[in-house]
Design an enzyme around this catalytic site. Structure first.
Site, PDB file in Angstrom:
ATOM      1  N   LEU A 151       0.912  -1.283   0.066  1.00  0.00           N
ATOM      2  CA  LEU A 151       0.256   0.092   0.090  1.00  0.00           C
ATOM      3  C   LEU A 151       0.959   1.241   0.048  1.00  0.00           C
ATOM      4  CD1 LEU A 151      -3.239   0.545  -0.015  1.00  0.00           C
ATOM      5  CD2 LEU A 151      -2.736   1.218   2.481  1.00  0.00           C
ATOM      6  N   GLY A 152       1.661   1.327  -1.010  1.00  0.00           N
ATOM      7  CA  GLY A 152       2.530   2.504  -1.288  1.00  0.00           C
ATOM      8  C   GLY A 152       1.842   3.567  -2.052  1.00  0.00           C
ATOM      9  N   ARG A 153       2.849   4.350  -2.712  1.00  0.00           N
ATOM     10  CA  ARG A 153       1.932   5.480  -3.610  1.00  0.00           C
ATOM     11  C   ARG A 153       1.104   4.749  -4.730  1.00  0.00           C
ATOM     12  NH1 ARG A 153       8.230   6.964  -3.518  1.00  0.00           N
ATOM     13  NH2 ARG A 153       8.265   5.176  -4.639  1.00  0.00           N
ATOM     14  N   ILE A 154       1.393   4.016  -5.339  1.00  0.00           N
ATOM     15  CA  ILE A 154       0.379   3.141  -6.393  1.00  0.00           C
ATOM     16  C   ILE A 154      -0.713   2.520  -5.595  1.00  0.00           C
ATOM     17  CG2 ILE A 154       0.173   1.663  -8.341  1.00  0.00           C
ATOM     18  CD1 ILE A 154       3.015   2.447  -8.780  1.00  0.00           C
ATOM     19  N   ARG A 174       4.977  -4.541   5.117  1.00  0.00           N
ATOM     20  CA  ARG A 174       5.899  -4.895   6.074  1.00  0.00           C
ATOM     21  C   ARG A 174       5.420  -4.138   7.416  1.00  0.00           C
ATOM     22  NH1 ARG A 174      11.258  -3.668   3.331  1.00  0.00           N
ATOM     23  NH2 ARG A 174       9.694  -1.922   2.641  1.00  0.00           N
ATOM     24  N   THR A 175       4.695  -2.808   7.177  1.00  0.00           N
ATOM     25  CA  THR A 175       4.358  -2.139   8.382  1.00  0.00           C
ATOM     26  C   THR A 175       2.851  -1.829   8.126  1.00  0.00           C
ATOM     27  OG1 THR A 175       5.431  -0.257   7.202  1.00  0.00           O
ATOM     28  CG2 THR A 175       6.713  -1.281   8.915  1.00  0.00           C
ATOM     29  N   ARG A 231       6.333  -6.584 -10.354  1.00  0.00           N
ATOM     30  CA  ARG A 231       7.259  -7.278 -11.060  1.00  0.00           C
ATOM     31  C   ARG A 231       7.197  -8.629 -11.117  1.00  0.00           C
ATOM     32  NH1 ARG A 231       8.425  -2.769 -12.622  1.00  0.00           N
ATOM     33  NH2 ARG A 231      10.443  -1.713 -12.278  1.00  0.00           N
ATOM     34  N   ASP A 255       0.531  -7.798 -15.756  1.00  0.00           N
ATOM     35  CA  ASP A 255       1.250  -6.676 -16.659  1.00  0.00           C
ATOM     36  C   ASP A 255       2.688  -6.967 -16.814  1.00  0.00           C
ATOM     37  OD1 ASP A 255       1.314  -4.328 -18.247  1.00  0.00           O
ATOM     38  OD2 ASP A 255       1.937  -3.186 -16.432  1.00  0.00           O
ATOM     39  N   GLU A 260      10.499 -11.210 -18.956  1.00  0.00           N
ATOM     40  CA  GLU A 260       9.946 -10.246 -20.350  1.00  0.00           C
ATOM     41  C   GLU A 260      10.930 -10.152 -21.270  1.00  0.00           C
ATOM     42  OE1 GLU A 260       8.682  -6.727 -18.244  1.00  0.00           O
ATOM     43  OE2 GLU A 260       7.344  -7.814 -17.121  1.00  0.00           O
ATOM     44  N   HIS A 278       3.624  -5.212 -19.908  1.00  0.00           N
ATOM     45  CA  HIS A 278       4.369  -4.290 -19.080  1.00  0.00           C
ATOM     46  C   HIS A 278       3.826  -2.770 -19.734  1.00  0.00           C
ATOM     47  CE1 HIS A 278       7.823  -3.725 -16.124  1.00  0.00           C
ATOM     48  NE2 HIS A 278       6.964  -2.696 -16.097  1.00  0.00           N
TER      49      HIS A 278
HETATM   50  P1  NAP Z   1       6.242   2.687  -2.964  1.00  0.00           P
HETATM   51  O1  NAP Z   1       5.476   3.852  -2.714  1.00  0.00           O
HETATM   52  O2  NAP Z   1       7.423   2.599  -2.338  1.00  0.00           O
HETATM   53  O3  NAP Z   1       5.233   1.564  -2.552  1.00  0.00           O
HETATM   54  C1  NAP Z   1       5.758   0.034  -2.406  1.00  0.00           C
HETATM   55  C2  NAP Z   1       4.871  -0.645  -1.244  1.00  0.00           C
HETATM   56  O4  NAP Z   1       5.257  -1.648  -1.189  1.00  0.00           O
HETATM   57  C3  NAP Z   1       5.214   0.103   0.144  1.00  0.00           C
HETATM   58  O5  NAP Z   1       3.944   0.330   0.528  1.00  0.00           O
HETATM   59  C4  NAP Z   1       5.859  -1.061   0.940  1.00  0.00           C
HETATM   60  O6  NAP Z   1       5.372  -0.913   2.239  1.00  0.00           O
HETATM   61  C5  NAP Z   1       5.460  -2.272   0.422  1.00  0.00           C
HETATM   62  N1  NAP Z   1       6.452  -3.387   0.391  1.00  0.00           N
HETATM   63  C6  NAP Z   1       7.504  -3.343   0.291  1.00  0.00           C
HETATM   64  N2  NAP Z   1       8.402  -4.502   0.387  1.00  0.00           N
HETATM   65  C7  NAP Z   1       7.233  -5.534   0.785  1.00  0.00           C
HETATM   66  C8  NAP Z   1       7.280  -6.626   1.371  1.00  0.00           C
HETATM   67  N3  NAP Z   1       8.606  -7.385   1.145  1.00  0.00           N
HETATM   68  N4  NAP Z   1       6.062  -7.248   1.523  1.00  0.00           N
HETATM   69  C9  NAP Z   1       5.032  -6.407   1.372  1.00  0.00           C
HETATM   70  N5  NAP Z   1       4.928  -5.011   0.963  1.00  0.00           N
HETATM   71  C10 NAP Z   1       6.339  -4.537   0.867  1.00  0.00           C
HETATM   72  O7  NAP Z   1       6.222   2.426  -4.549  1.00  0.00           O
HETATM   73  P2  NAP Z   1       5.343   2.631  -5.612  1.00  0.00           P
HETATM   74  O8  NAP Z   1       5.692   3.943  -6.203  1.00  0.00           O
HETATM   75  O9  NAP Z   1       3.840   2.297  -5.243  1.00  0.00           O
HETATM   76  O10 NAP Z   1       5.763   1.473  -6.836  1.00  0.00           O
HETATM   77  C11 NAP Z   1       5.617   0.118  -6.374  1.00  0.00           C
HETATM   78  C12 NAP Z   1       6.239  -0.664  -7.351  1.00  0.00           C
HETATM   79  O11 NAP Z   1       5.277  -0.839  -8.686  1.00  0.00           O
HETATM   80  C13 NAP Z   1       7.544  -0.160  -8.059  1.00  0.00           C
HETATM   81  O12 NAP Z   1       8.645  -0.472  -7.297  1.00  0.00           O
HETATM   82  C14 NAP Z   1       7.504  -1.174  -9.372  1.00  0.00           C
HETATM   83  O13 NAP Z   1       8.135  -2.440  -9.102  1.00  0.00           O
HETATM   84  C15 NAP Z   1       5.992  -1.221  -9.728  1.00  0.00           C
HETATM   85  N6  NAP Z   1       5.690  -0.669 -10.885  1.00  0.00           N
HETATM   86  C16 NAP Z   1       5.062  -1.100 -11.965  1.00  0.00           C
HETATM   87  C17 NAP Z   1       4.761  -0.482 -13.196  1.00  0.00           C
HETATM   88  C18 NAP Z   1       4.493  -1.253 -14.248  1.00  0.00           C
HETATM   89  O14 NAP Z   1       4.560  -0.592 -15.401  1.00  0.00           O
HETATM   90  N7  NAP Z   1       3.796  -2.477 -14.195  1.00  0.00           N
HETATM   91  C19 NAP Z   1       4.648   0.724 -13.000  1.00  0.00           C
HETATM   92  C20 NAP Z   1       5.169   1.433 -11.908  1.00  0.00           C
HETATM   93  C21 NAP Z   1       5.777   1.056 -10.721  1.00  0.00           C
HETATM   94  P3  NAP Z   1       6.172  -1.330   3.577  1.00  0.00           P
HETATM   95  O15 NAP Z   1       7.256  -0.644   3.486  1.00  0.00           O
HETATM   96  O16 NAP Z   1       5.231  -1.124   4.585  1.00  0.00           O
HETATM   97  O17 NAP Z   1       6.546  -3.095   3.485  1.00  0.00           O
HETATM   98  C1  8YV Z   2       8.195   1.328 -17.044  1.00  0.00           C
HETATM   99  C2  8YV Z   2       7.845   0.586 -14.250  1.00  0.00           C
HETATM  100  O1  8YV Z   2       7.667   0.127 -17.642  1.00  0.00           O
HETATM  101  O2  8YV Z   2       8.352   2.530 -13.182  1.00  0.00           O
HETATM  102  C3  8YV Z   2       8.425   1.197 -13.197  1.00  0.00           C
HETATM  103  O3  8YV Z   2       8.989   0.780 -12.478  1.00  0.00           O
HETATM  104  O4  8YV Z   2       7.872  -0.542 -14.258  1.00  0.00           O
HETATM  105  C4  8YV Z   2       7.362   1.280 -15.708  1.00  0.00           C
HETATM  106  O5  8YV Z   2       7.051   2.344 -15.296  1.00  0.00           O
HETATM  107  C5  8YV Z   2       9.897   1.359 -17.174  1.00  0.00           C
HETATM  108  O6  8YV Z   2      10.213   2.191 -16.098  1.00  0.00           O
HETATM  109  C6  8YV Z   2      10.004   1.974 -18.315  1.00  0.00           C
HETATM  110  O7  8YV Z   2      11.156   2.592 -18.541  1.00  0.00           O
END
Ligand code: NAP
Ligand code: 8YV
Length: 312
Positions: A151-154, A174-175, A231, A255, A260, A278
């Site tokens: 439950l982070g930014r996204i 984790r928290t 991921r 996604d 990949e 993705h």
């Molecule tokens: P963020 O704000 O850092 O949020 C990540 C969340 O994951 C935090 O709430 C954290 O909470 C939790 N977390 C970390 N480790 C964990 C664990 N071991 N078990 C359970 N929860 C855990 O990051 P964000 O900006 O939301 O982005 C999250 C991720 O989305 C990115 O790192 C990336 O891998 C993925 N993403 C994918 C795409 C795509 O194109 N598909 C695009 C953007 C991002 P705690 O610290 O409390 O555990």
């Molecule tokens: C993109 C992502 O696909 O932000 C991430 O973590 O997985 C995606 O936004 C990637 O970073 C493209 O450069």
């Protein structure tokens, strides 16, 4: 002489041009002989544009002895070895927040796509099957229990959208997060036992590898749906495929994948699975905003200022 900026992943050409007063900009795809370039000019590279899947390839890192900034064009930076960067005094930046709404939108699109069987319904109309009978009834999303892992930014934006669709939201991390109106579950297993669908949106990397294990998928159960926008590494993909094949899981919206752009052949054959390449952040507007943030970090670095979005 300007410092060299090497872009090893795709980046808008017009934005690269804006960096011309700060850097000698080199796009890796235009380098004719990569090994020769690295041997002769690798030490001149001061900044690198990459993404969270490519990172700094091992064969390249050894040559970049003057590297000062790795600018990640994405929020996830799991392929970048942060400990290595720190040990070398190399700063790392990423692109948080600007992509969150689009990623959350895609998570909901996948969830609805699986519940309402949108790809199959689309094929049904195109194939003329509708002329012979009605499409099978699908599943209601409203009233479902949606578990968000991360439950982070996204994750928070996904939760808001889930609430707007009249679902009940729980989460694991984790928290425990102070001040959020959703129930906290201390393990992915406990969340999976409670939820009708899990949406995974944690960072990748070794700490979260197979966090969604075979056991968690079993806890989600035969009526359960898995959505992964995090991921591929976070989910045990082989266990997922096995459970979808044997109907021990109802469906999945994916996604991201373990290797990949490769997707297991078995997944391609399965109904009740919605697959996207993705693309969660892949809108014109968001990719532009991400690139602009990469640019801001590169300019700040060149000017010796604090990075707007440094990875701590
Ligand atoms: P963020 O704000 O850092 O949020 C990540 C969340 O994951 C935090 O709430 C954290 O909470 C939790 N977390 C970390 N480790 C964990 C664990 N071991 N078990 C359970 N929860 C855990 O990051 P964000 O900006 O939301 O982005 C999250 C991720 O989305 C990115 O790192 C990336 O891998 C993925 N993403 C994918 C795409 C795509 O194109 N598909 C695009 C953007 C991002 P705690 O610290 O409390 O555990
Ligand atoms: C993109 C992502 O696909 O932000 C991430 O973590 O997985 C995606 O936004 C990637 O970073 C493209 O450069």
């Amino acid at each position: 002489m300007l410092p060299v900026l090497l872009a090893i992943t795709p980046f808008p050409a017009d934005l690269l041009e804006r960096l011309a007063s700060n850097y000698e900009v080199i796009a890796w795809k235009e380098v004719a002989d990569g090994p020769a370039f690295l041997a002769s000019r690798g030490k001149e590279v001061r900044a690198l544009i990459t993404n969270g899947m490519v990172g700094v390839p091992a064969g390249m890192a050894d040559h970049l002895t003057g590297l000062g900034l790795v600018a990640c064009n994405g929020v996830g930076y799991d392929a970048i070895d942060i400990a290595w960067a720190r040990s070398k005094g190399i700063a790392v930046s990423n692109t948080p927040d600007v992509l969150s709404t689009d990623v959350a939108d895609l998570a909901l699109a996948l969830l609805l796509g699986v519940f309402r069987q949108l790809p199959a319904a689309d094929r049904f109309v195109r194939d003329g099957a509708w002329l012979k009978g009605a499409f099978p009834l699908a599943r209601q999303l409203a009233g479902s229990k949606i578990g968000i892992v991360g439950l982070g930014r996204i994750g928070r934006m996904i939760a808001q959208r889930c609430a707007a669709f009249d679902t009940v939201v729980g989460y694991n991390g984790r928290t425990r997060q102070p001040g959020v109106p959703y129930d906290y579950f201390s393990t992915p297993m406990a969340l999976a036992e409670w939820a009708d669908a899990l949406i995974v949106v944690t960072p990748g990397g070794p700490d979260t590898r197979h966090l969604i294990s075979a056991q968690v998928l079993d806890a989600l159960g035969a009526n359960g749906v898995l959505v992964n926008v995090a991921r591929g590494s976070v989910v045990d993909e082989a266990a997922l495929v096995e459970r979808l094949q044997s109907k021990r899981l109802a469906g999945a919206g994916l996604d991201v994948f373990a290797n990949e752009p490769g997707v297991p052949e078995a997944l391609l054959l399965l109904p009740h699975v919605v697959l996207t390449p993705h693309i969660a952040s892949a809108t014109v507007q968001t990719r532009r905003a991400m690139a602009a943030l990469v640019l801001d970090n590169l300019v700040a670095f060149a000017e010796g200022k604090a990075l707007p979005t440094a990875v701590d």
